[in-house]
Design a protein around this motif. Structure first.
Motif, PDB file in Angstrom:
ATOM      1  N   VAL A 340       0.625  -1.309  -0.109  1.00 31.93           N
ATOM      2  CA  VAL A 340      -0.024   0.053  -0.001  1.00 31.93           C
ATOM      3  C   VAL A 340       0.797   1.491   0.069  1.00 31.93           C
ATOM      4  O   VAL A 340       1.828   1.197   0.103  1.00 31.93           O
ATOM      5  CB  VAL A 340      -0.828  -0.005   1.296  1.00 31.93           C
ATOM      6  CG1 VAL A 340      -1.793  -1.357   1.245  1.00 31.93           C
ATOM      7  CG2 VAL A 340      -0.013  -0.011   2.350  1.00 31.93           C
ATOM      8  N   ASP A 341       0.338   2.454  -0.219  1.00 31.31           N
ATOM      9  CA  ASP A 341       0.794   3.742  -0.010  1.00 31.31           C
ATOM     10  C   ASP A 341       0.887   3.911   1.503  1.00 31.31           C
ATOM     11  O   ASP A 341      -0.408   3.909   1.927  1.00 31.31           O
ATOM     12  CB  ASP A 341       0.250   4.764  -0.683  1.00 31.31           C
ATOM     13  CG  ASP A 341       0.452   4.671  -2.219  1.00 31.31           C
ATOM     14  OD1 ASP A 341       1.613   4.178  -2.530  1.00 31.31           O
ATOM     15  OD2 ASP A 341      -0.467   5.313  -3.194  1.00 31.31           O
ATOM     16  N   VAL A 380       6.624   5.582   2.108  1.00 30.92           N
ATOM     17  CA  VAL A 380       6.682   4.271   0.995  1.00 30.92           C
ATOM     18  C   VAL A 380       5.462   4.289   0.197  1.00 30.92           C
ATOM     19  O   VAL A 380       4.195   4.616   0.590  1.00 30.92           O
ATOM     20  CB  VAL A 380       6.920   2.896   1.789  1.00 30.92           C
ATOM     21  CG1 VAL A 380       8.149   3.011   2.541  1.00 30.92           C
ATOM     22  CG2 VAL A 380       5.585   2.579   2.755  1.00 30.92           C
ATOM     23  N   LEU A 381       5.687   3.844  -1.174  1.00 33.37           N
ATOM     24  CA  LEU A 381       4.642   3.715  -2.073  1.00 33.37           C
ATOM     25  C   LEU A 381       4.334   2.474  -2.533  1.00 33.37           C
ATOM     26  O   LEU A 381       5.406   1.510  -2.410  1.00 33.37           O
ATOM     27  CB  LEU A 381       5.127   4.673  -3.411  1.00 33.37           C
ATOM     28  CG  LEU A 381       5.198   6.221  -3.203  1.00 33.37           C
ATOM     29  CD1 LEU A 381       5.516   6.886  -4.389  1.00 33.37           C
ATOM     30  CD2 LEU A 381       3.932   6.820  -2.339  1.00 33.37           C
ATOM     31  N   THR A 382       3.158   2.048  -3.026  1.00 36.49           N
ATOM     32  CA  THR A 382       2.746   0.723  -3.300  1.00 36.49           C
ATOM     33  C   THR A 382       3.875   0.057  -4.226  1.00 36.49           C
ATOM     34  O   THR A 382       4.269   0.646  -5.436  1.00 36.49           O
ATOM     35  CB  THR A 382       1.544   0.504  -3.747  1.00 36.49           C
ATOM     36  OG1 THR A 382       0.728   1.002  -3.001  1.00 36.49           O
ATOM     37  CG2 THR A 382       1.034  -0.856  -4.304  1.00 36.49           C
ATOM     38  N   GLY A 383       4.314  -1.269  -3.845  1.00 35.34           N
ATOM     39  CA  GLY A 383       5.223  -2.104  -4.877  1.00 35.34           C
ATOM     40  C   GLY A 383       6.659  -1.769  -4.526  1.00 35.34           C
ATOM     41  O   GLY A 383       7.676  -2.390  -5.114  1.00 35.34           O
ATOM     42  N   ALA A 384       7.213  -0.769  -3.594  1.00 37.32           N
ATOM     43  CA  ALA A 384       8.339  -0.393  -3.366  1.00 37.32           C
ATOM     44  C   ALA A 384       8.976  -1.424  -2.501  1.00 37.32           C
ATOM     45  O   ALA A 384       8.384  -1.851  -1.541  1.00 37.32           O
ATOM     46  CB  ALA A 384       8.398   0.947  -2.418  1.00 37.32           C
ATOM     47  N   ARG A 413       0.014  -4.442  13.713  1.00 40.42           N
ATOM     48  CA  ARG A 413       0.761  -5.686  13.849  1.00 40.42           C
ATOM     49  C   ARG A 413       2.061  -5.487  12.856  1.00 40.42           C
ATOM     50  O   ARG A 413       2.329  -4.979  11.948  1.00 40.42           O
ATOM     51  CB  ARG A 413      -0.031  -7.051  13.399  1.00 40.42           C
ATOM     52  CG  ARG A 413      -0.356  -6.783  11.965  1.00 40.42           C
ATOM     53  CD  ARG A 413      -0.961  -8.330  11.643  1.00 40.42           C
ATOM     54  NE  ARG A 413      -1.351  -8.312  10.473  1.00 40.42           N
ATOM     55  CZ  ARG A 413      -0.483  -8.502   9.256  1.00 40.42           C
ATOM     56  NH1 ARG A 413       0.791  -8.791   9.443  1.00 40.42           N
ATOM     57  NH2 ARG A 413      -1.048  -8.633   8.128  1.00 40.42           N
ATOM     58  N   GLN A 414       3.083  -6.249  13.534  1.00 39.89           N
ATOM     59  CA  GLN A 414       4.224  -6.302  12.755  1.00 39.89           C
ATOM     60  C   GLN A 414       4.073  -7.121  11.512  1.00 39.89           C
ATOM     61  O   GLN A 414       3.700  -8.046  11.348  1.00 39.89           O
ATOM     62  CB  GLN A 414       5.501  -7.020  13.577  1.00 39.89           C
ATOM     63  CG  GLN A 414       6.794  -6.709  13.094  1.00 39.89           C
ATOM     64  CD  GLN A 414       7.912  -7.643  13.858  1.00 39.89           C
ATOM     65  OE1 GLN A 414       7.607  -8.256  14.753  1.00 39.89           O
ATOM     66  NE2 GLN A 414       9.108  -7.279  13.446  1.00 39.89           N
ATOM     67  N   GLY A 415       4.618  -6.527  10.485  1.00 39.51           N
ATOM     68  CA  GLY A 415       4.572  -6.938   9.010  1.00 39.51           C
ATOM     69  C   GLY A 415       3.268  -6.616   8.302  1.00 39.51           C
ATOM     70  O   GLY A 415       3.089  -7.099   7.140  1.00 39.51           O
ATOM     71  N   ALA A 416       2.480  -5.543   8.971  1.00 40.58           N
ATOM     72  CA  ALA A 416       1.310  -5.136   8.289  1.00 40.58           C
ATOM     73  C   ALA A 416       1.496  -4.545   6.981  1.00 40.58           C
ATOM     74  O   ALA A 416       2.391  -3.953   6.829  1.00 40.58           O
ATOM     75  CB  ALA A 416       0.442  -4.287   9.162  1.00 40.58           C
ATOM     76  N   ASN A 417       0.662  -5.084   5.942  1.00 39.13           N
ATOM     77  CA  ASN A 417       0.636  -4.332   4.577  1.00 39.13           C
ATOM     78  C   ASN A 417       1.909  -4.332   3.754  1.00 39.13           C
ATOM     79  O   ASN A 417       2.175  -3.562   3.104  1.00 39.13           O
ATOM     80  CB  ASN A 417       0.339  -2.839   4.853  1.00 39.13           C
ATOM     81  CG  ASN A 417      -1.109  -2.493   5.487  1.00 39.13           C
ATOM     82  OD1 ASN A 417      -1.968  -2.926   4.920  1.00 39.13           O
ATOM     83  ND2 ASN A 417      -1.073  -1.502   6.551  1.00 39.13           N
ATOM     84  N   THR A 418       2.475  -5.574   4.083  1.00 38.05           N
ATOM     85  CA  THR A 418       3.942  -5.956   3.361  1.00 38.05           C
ATOM     86  C   THR A 418       3.765  -7.084   2.723  1.00 38.05           C
ATOM     87  O   THR A 418       2.885  -8.070   3.140  1.00 38.05           O
ATOM     88  CB  THR A 418       4.932  -5.868   4.482  1.00 38.05           C
ATOM     89  OG1 THR A 418       4.948  -6.735   5.289  1.00 38.05           O
ATOM     90  CG2 THR A 418       5.435  -4.301   4.816  1.00 38.05           C
ATOM     91  N   ARG A 419       4.680  -7.593   1.600  1.00 32.04           N
ATOM     92  CA  ARG A 419       4.737  -8.765   0.866  1.00 32.04           C
ATOM     93  C   ARG A 419       6.104  -9.312   1.397  1.00 32.04           C
ATOM     94  O   ARG A 419       7.123  -8.376   1.111  1.00 32.04           O
ATOM     95  CB  ARG A 419       4.582  -8.592  -0.562  1.00 32.04           C
ATOM     96  CG  ARG A 419       3.188  -7.942  -0.795  1.00 32.04           C
ATOM     97  CD  ARG A 419       3.130  -7.961  -2.383  1.00 32.04           C
ATOM     98  NE  ARG A 419       2.189  -7.217  -2.874  1.00 32.04           N
ATOM     99  CZ  ARG A 419       1.850  -6.031  -3.336  1.00 32.04           C
ATOM    100  NH1 ARG A 419       2.971  -5.518  -3.629  1.00 32.04           N
ATOM    101  NH2 ARG A 419       0.843  -5.390  -3.810  1.00 32.04           N
ATOM    102  N   ASN A 420       6.178 -10.476   1.594  1.00 33.33           N
ATOM    103  CA  ASN A 420       7.490 -11.408   1.867  1.00 33.33           C
ATOM    104  C   ASN A 420       8.110 -11.329   0.363  1.00 33.33           C
ATOM    105  O   ASN A 420       7.359 -11.846  -0.677  1.00 33.33           O
ATOM    106  CB  ASN A 420       7.392 -12.417   2.697  1.00 33.33           C
ATOM    107  CG  ASN A 420       6.667 -12.285   3.969  1.00 33.33           C
ATOM    108  OD1 ASN A 420       7.317 -11.113   4.499  1.00 33.33           O
ATOM    109  ND2 ASN A 420       6.153 -13.170   4.612  1.00 33.33           N
TER     110      ASN A 420
END
Length: 685
Positions: A340-341, A380-384, A413-420
C-alpha cells in the motif's frame, strides 16, 4: 538424409544394415523409409527430389558414404583430379543388380593397375579368391594415404579402402557414387555437390556420417533408421547462418563430412520424440464393442507426443505447450515490498497513540533499498522494496503528518501491509509443468519470474482429408446424388480452435490409388491425419482398407451414439483418425476421441472436458448399451436438446452450445432430472 548400404537386396521386411532414408522439414522428421535395394532407393530419391523441385523447395540431401578419396587417387585412375570425374568413371564401370554386383572384381581390377597389392583390400566373396584383391591386409600396399583429412579428424571413422567386413565403407562408396552420378545427370543444373561446387542450386548433395553426432537408438528401433532421422531433424532445424557456417569448408578433392568440427551444435538440437508403436491402437484380445471410457483409456495409454521441441522467448510462446518443467529464475517478489501507500518503520505498535520522526526522502517502486534509522519512519509507495530497517507499513489514510513526524493510532501488527520475498514464487520453484499450455496468465508468470526462453513443443500439424465420390466443394455445381463437403471446413476450424495447425489435404473420390497418393502427401506434411468417410468395412470404405493393407489398422466399434466406427492406424508412421462420414457423428467423435488424443500427441497433458450436472428440460427414454451424446444448449439454467436425434440434421450443431452425455446404462430422463452437460467451450470451441 540417406543411410546407404553396399550389400544386396535385403527383402521386403525392414531390417538393419539396409538403406534407410528420412525427410525432415523445419526440425520435424517424418517417419523413416525402408528401401530394400539400391534400385528402389535410386527411384525413390529421384522422385522425391523432382517433387520438391516442382514444388519450388530447396533440398539438402545427405548420403552416408565418402564423396571422395585421399588426394591423388582420382587423377591416377581417371587422369583428372576432379572427384566428380571419378563419380562418372564409377558409374561407367560398376554393374549393379538387386542380387549381385561387381564391386569386388572392380576393386581387384583397380588394384592391378597399381601393382596388385592395393589400395583396396578385403574380398567379401566366400569360396572365390580374386586376383588383385587380398582378403586381409597381409602383404597389402597402398600407394595413397590410408585416410582422408576428414577421417583423421573424425574419431572412429573407417577407411574408404576396406571392401568387406565391419565398417566396409569401401563397398558403400563403390555402390553409392554411381547412383549420385546418375542423379546429377538426371537433374542437371538443379544439383550441386558439396564441397566440390558452389551451392547455388535448389538441390545440394552432402556427405554425412550419422555416428558423428547421433548415439544409440531407442529400444525396439533399428539404429540406422533412428540415426538418419535424427540427422535429418537436427540439420533441418539449423538457422540459415549456422548452416552456412557449417558448409564453409575447403576440401576440393577429398570431400568432407558434414558437421565435422561442429558436432556440439548438431547435438544441441532438442531430441525428437520416439515414433509411435505399430500397436498403439491395438485392442485387447477378445474386445469388440468398446465402451467410451475404455476407448479413451486405451488411447491415453497408447499415445505419446510426436511433436519436436524448440526453445522460444517467453514473450513469443503464448499458445504453445511446455515441453519440460520450467523453473523460476528468481523469486516473485524478489524482495520484501509494500502492498500500500503509507509509512514504513520497524516493528509493530501496541494500542494507543504513536508519534514517530520522519526520515528524509521516500521509497518508490524501482528504487534501490536504503537504510532507515532505528525509531524513524519513511514514506513508502505501493510496490516499493522495503528499505533496510522497515518491516511494517501503516496506511497513509491512518496517519497525520506534520512537523517532520507522523502520528497514528495502534494497534499495528508487525509485518502489516507488506509482502515477503518469494511470497508468490521462490527461485528455482517449478512454475509451469511439462504438458501445460501457455496462455496470457502463464506468460505473465514467466516474465515475473525472469524466464527468458522456454522449451516448447512445435505446433501439431493435423492434415484433414474428405473422401467419397458423393462429396463436392461448397459453391460449385452439385449433381442430385452429391452433397457438399461440410466435414472438412468443420474439422479444419475445430483444429485451429484446439490450438493445432490445420493442413487442408482436400477431397479424394472413391479411388483407392488416388487416396493412397494423398495419404502419402499428408504423411509428408502433417503429424496427424484426420479423414472423414470410408472408415467402416464396406466396399467403398477405402481408408480402413488401405490402413489394413499397410498392417497398422484397428477398426474400433465404439458403443457410442452417434458414431460407432472409428478407424485408427498408422500411415508411414503418422497416426490416422478415420472419422465417420456423417457430420454429426464426425463432430462427436472428433470432440470425444480426437480432441484428447491430439492434445496428447501435441505434448499436452491429457485433457478431460469439464462437465456440469444440470436439470433436464426434456424427456428421453434410453436403452442400455451405448453412451449417447445429445446436441444441447442451456436455457434458464436447464439443458434443452435438439428436437431430432438424426445424425443428418447438421443444423442441430449450430443450434447447440454443448452436449448432454447419457451413460451406457438405461435411463428414463424426465424434466428436472439431473444430466451431465458438457459445453463446447470445455473442448476449446
Amino acid at each position: 538424409m540417406v543411410d546407404w548400404s553396399g550389400g544386396n537386396d535385403r527383402g521386403a521386411k525392414p531390417v538393419k544394415d539396409a538403406i534407410w532414408a528420412c525427410v525432415a522439414r523445419a526440425g520435424a522428421a517424418e517417419a523413416p523409409v525402408y528401401l530394400r535395394n539400391r534400385q528402389v532407393a535410386e527411384a525413390w530419391i529421384a522422385e522425391l527430389l523432382e517433387t520438391e523441385l516442382e514444388a519450388g523447395r530447396r533440398v539438402l540431401a545427405g548420403f552416408d558414404f565418402p564423396f571422395g578419396y585421399p588426394r591423388g587417387y582420382a587423377a591416377a585412375l581417371t587422369g583428372l583430379d576432379d572427384p566428380l570425374a571419378l563419380w562418372d568413371w564409377y558409374a561407367a564401370h560398376v554393374t549393379d543388380e538387386p542380387g549381385a554386383n561387381n564391386r569386388f572384381d572392380l576393386a581387384a581390377e583397380i588394384n592391378l593397375r597399381f601393382g596388385g597389392k592395393g589400395p583396396f583390400w578385403a574380398n567379401g566373396l566366400p569360396g572365390r579368391d580374386i586376383d588383385g584383391l587380398p582378403r586381409t591386409k597381409a602383404d597389402y600396399e597402398n600407394p595413397f594415404a590410408d585416410r582422408r583429412q576428414a577421417e583423421t579428424q573424425a574419431k572412429g571413422a573407417f577407411t574408404c579402402w576396406q571392401m568387406a567386413g565391419a565398417g566396409a565403407v569401401g563397398s558403400q562408396v563403390f555402390m553409392g557414387l554411381p547412383v549420385l552420378a546418375r542423379l546429377r545427370a538426371r537433374l542437371g543444373d538443379a544439383v550441386s555437390v558439396w564441397p566440390f561446387q558452389p551451392l547455388e542450386t535448389p538441390v545440394a548433395l552432402v556427405e554425412i556420417w550419422p555416428s558423428l553426432t547421433v548415439g544409440a537408438a531407442p529400444e525396439g528401433m533399428i539404429k540406422d533408421a533412428w540415426q538418419v532421422c535424427e540427422v535429418a531433424r537436427s540439420v533441418s532445424a539449423l538457422a540459415p547462418e549456422v548452416l552456412a557456417d557449417i558448409l564453409a569448408v575447403e576440401a576440393s578433392e577429398e570431400g568432407w563430412i558434414f558437421g565435422l568440427g561442429h558436432e556440439e551444435i548438431l547435438r544441441s538440437q532438442p531430441p525428437a520424440p520416439p515414433p509411435l508403436r505399430n500397436d498403439c491402437f491395438a485392442l485387447p484380445a477378445g474386445v469388440d464393442w468398446t465402451p467410451v471410457q475404455d476407448a479413451l483409456a486405451l488411447l491415453r495409454a497408447g499415445l505419446t507426443p510426436v511433436t519436436a521441441v524448440e526453445s522460444l522467448p517467453a514473450s513469443r510462446a503464448t499458445g504453445r505447450i511446455v515441453a519440460e518443467d520450467v523453473r523460476a529464475v528468481r523469486a516473485n517478489p524478489p524482495l520484501p515490498n509494500t502492498a500500500v501507500d503509507g509509512y514504513g518503520f520497524a516493528g509493530g505498535r501496541d494500542a494507543g497513540a504513536h508519534v514517530m520522526p520522519l526520515a528524509e526522502g521516500r521509497a518508490a517502486a524501482g528504487d534501490a533499498p536504503r537504510r532507515v534509522p532505528d525509531g524513524m519512519a519513511i514514506r513508502v509507495l505501493t510496490g516499493a522494496a522495503l528499505p533496510e530497517g522497515v518491516d511494517t507499513v501503516v496506511l497513509q489514510e491512518d496517519v497525520t503528518l506534520g512537523g517532520g513526524q507522523i502520528a497514528f493510532q495502534g494497534p499495528v501488527r508487525q509485518g502489516a501491509n507488506t509482502r515477503n520475498a518469494g511470497e508468490d514464487v521462490h527461485a528455482g520453484e517449478i512454475i509451469l509443468e511439462a504438458g501445460s499450455r501457455i496462455g496470457p496468465p502463464q506468460a505473465a508468470l514467466l516474465a515475473a519470474t525472469g524466464v527468458g526462453d522456454v522449451p516448447v513443443r512445435k505446433p501439431l500439424r493435423v492434415g484433414v482429408l474428405s473422401t467419397g465420390d458423393e462429396v463436392v466443394e461448397a459453391g460449385t455445381p452439385a449433381l442430385p446424388g452429391q452433397i457438399y463437403d461440410a466435414n472438412r471446413p468443420m474439422l479444419l476450424s475445430m483444429i485451429t480452435a484446439f490450438g493445432h495447425e490445420p493442413v487442408d489435404m482436400g477431397r479424394v473420390g472413391d479411388d483407392r490409388e488416388a487416396l493412397r497418393a494423398r495419404l502419402d502427401q499428408a504423411a509428408g506434411r502433417a503429424d496427424v491425419i484426420m479423414t472423414s468417410g470410408g472408415a467402416s468395412a464396406g466396399d467403398e470404405d477405402h481408408v480402413s482398407a488401405l490402413l489394413r493393407a499397410a498392417g497398422a489398422m484397428e477398426l474400433w466399434r465404439i458403443a457410442v451414439k452417434p458414431g460407432r466406427p472409428l478407424a485408427l492406424g498408422l500411415w508411414s508412421g503418422v497416426p490416422v483418425f478415420g472419422l465417420p462420414g456423417n457430420p454429426v457423428a464426425a463432430l462427436v467423435c472428433a470432440l470425444i476421441f480426437a480432441h484428447p488424443a491430439m492434445a496428447r500427441l501435441a505434448g499436452q497433458a491429457w485433457p478431460v472436458p469439464q462437465g456440469f450436472d444440470v436439470p433436464a428440460a426434456f424427456s428421453k427414454r434410453k436403452k442400455p448399451g451405448r453412451t449417447e451424446f445429445l446436441r444441447a444448449r442451456i436455457r434458464e439454467g436447464a439443458a434443452e436438446v435438439f428436437g431430432s436425434e438424426g445424425s443428418g440434421r447438421i443444423s442441430g450443431l449450430s443450434w447447440a452450445d454443448g452436449l448432454v452425455e447419457l451413460g451406457p446404462e438405461a435411463r428414463d430422463v424426465r424434466p428436472g432430472d439431473r444430466v451431465r452437460y458438457i459445453p463446447f467451450a470445455a473442448f476449446g470451441l
